[in-house]
Design an enzyme around this catalytic site. Structure first.
Site, PDB file in Angstrom:
ATOM      1  N   SER A   1       0.825  -1.216   0.000  1.00  0.00           N
ATOM      2  CA  SER A   1       0.000   0.000   0.000  1.00  0.00           C
ATOM      3  C   SER A   1       0.856   1.260   0.000  1.00  0.00           C
ATOM      4  CB  SER A   1      -0.951   0.001   1.200  1.00  0.00           C
ATOM      5  OG  SER A   1      -0.229  -0.034   2.412  1.00  0.00           O
TER       6      SER A   1
ATOM      7  N   HIS B   1       9.922  -1.364   2.010  1.00  0.00           N
ATOM      8  CA  HIS B   1       9.942  -1.501   3.464  1.00  0.00           C
ATOM      9  C   HIS B   1       9.866  -2.968   3.848  1.00  0.00           C
ATOM     10  CE1 HIS B   1       5.765  -0.870   2.137  1.00  0.00           C
ATOM     11  NE2 HIS B   1       5.392  -1.666   3.120  1.00  0.00           N
TER      12      HIS B   1
HETATM   13  P1  DGP Z   1       2.315  -2.336   2.975  1.00  0.00           P
HETATM   14  O1  DGP Z   1       0.827  -2.512   2.980  1.00  0.00           O
HETATM   15  O2  DGP Z   1       3.071  -3.663   2.930  1.00  0.00           O
HETATM   16  O3  DGP Z   1       2.740  -1.380   1.877  1.00  0.00           O
HETATM   17  O4  DGP Z   1       2.696  -1.708   4.367  1.00  0.00           O
HETATM   18  C1  DGP Z   1       2.581  -0.356   4.635  1.00  0.00           C
HETATM   19  C2  DGP Z   1       2.492  -0.231   6.120  1.00  0.00           C
HETATM   20  O5  DGP Z   1       2.781   1.117   6.456  1.00  0.00           O
HETATM   21  C3  DGP Z   1       1.132  -0.549   6.717  1.00  0.00           C
HETATM   22  O6  DGP Z   1       1.255  -1.662   7.593  1.00  0.00           O
HETATM   23  C4  DGP Z   1       0.728   0.681   7.488  1.00  0.00           C
HETATM   24  C5  DGP Z   1       1.993   1.472   7.573  1.00  0.00           C
HETATM   25  N1  DGP Z   1       1.828   2.915   7.491  1.00  0.00           N
HETATM   26  C6  DGP Z   1       1.201   3.611   6.528  1.00  0.00           C
HETATM   27  N2  DGP Z   1       1.259   4.927   6.766  1.00  0.00           N
HETATM   28  C7  DGP Z   1       1.971   5.057   7.918  1.00  0.00           C
HETATM   29  C8  DGP Z   1       2.375   6.187   8.694  1.00  0.00           C
HETATM   30  O7  DGP Z   1       2.116   7.344   8.366  1.00  0.00           O
HETATM   31  N3  DGP Z   1       3.082   5.920   9.823  1.00  0.00           N
HETATM   32  C9  DGP Z   1       3.405   4.641  10.215  1.00  0.00           C
HETATM   33  N4  DGP Z   1       4.093   4.493  11.334  1.00  0.00           N
HETATM   34  N5  DGP Z   1       3.049   3.570   9.504  1.00  0.00           N
HETATM   35  C10 DGP Z   1       2.325   3.774   8.368  1.00  0.00           C
END
Ligand code: DGP
Length: 112
Positions: free
Chosen positions: A93, A98
């Site tokens: 997403s 990451h």
């Molecule tokens: P993925 O769905 O694999 O692309 O993981 C993206 C992750 O990033 C999801 O588990 C939620 C996290 N995430 C999205 N926006 C933010 C943010 O602004 N801060 C933090 N700490 N995590 C976020």
């Protein structure tokens, strides 16, 4: 990259609950934890996804894994899972490479 959430976290424009930082990568807790311990390790440089890893930038992947191992040791994590979602169908997403690090509960296999 201007409109990338994780680049904004790297620059400090968006706050995060930081776990670790060095000149190449940043680790911070996931906003939407899927396990009792769930943090992300990201390269500071913008790499869109695992698909964009090549001979010129792959050093950062090994560095991230070394950082993950060190954090896991510091946290006393006996067992953990590292996940990288690549592409929409796989659940990516945020399009900045990451590594999810999940620990503290039983993990199923195959993953859903
Ligand atoms: P993925 O769905 O694999 O692309 O993981 C993206 C992750 O990033 C999801 O588990 C939620 C996290 N995430 C999205 N926006 C933010 C943010 O602004 N801060 C933090 N700490 N995590 C976020």
């Amino acid at each position: 990259m201007n409109d990338c959430i994780f680049c904004k976290i790297v620059s400090g424009e968006i706050p995060s609950n930081k776990v670790y930082e060095d000149d190449q990568c940043l680790a911070f807790y996931d906003l939407d934890p899927q396990a009792p311990t769930h943090f992300l390790v990201i390269p500071k440089a913008h790499i869109e996804s695992a698909r964009s890893i090549n001979a010129g930038n792959c050093q950062i992947v090994g560095h991230c894994y070394a950082v993950i191992a060190q954090i896991a040791q510091d946290m006393g994590l006996e067992s953990y899972r590292v996940v990288t979602n690549c592409g929409l169908q796989a659940g990516q997403s945020v399009f900045h490479l990451h590594f999810h690090v999940l620990a503290g509960r039983d993990m199923t296999w195959p993953p859903g």
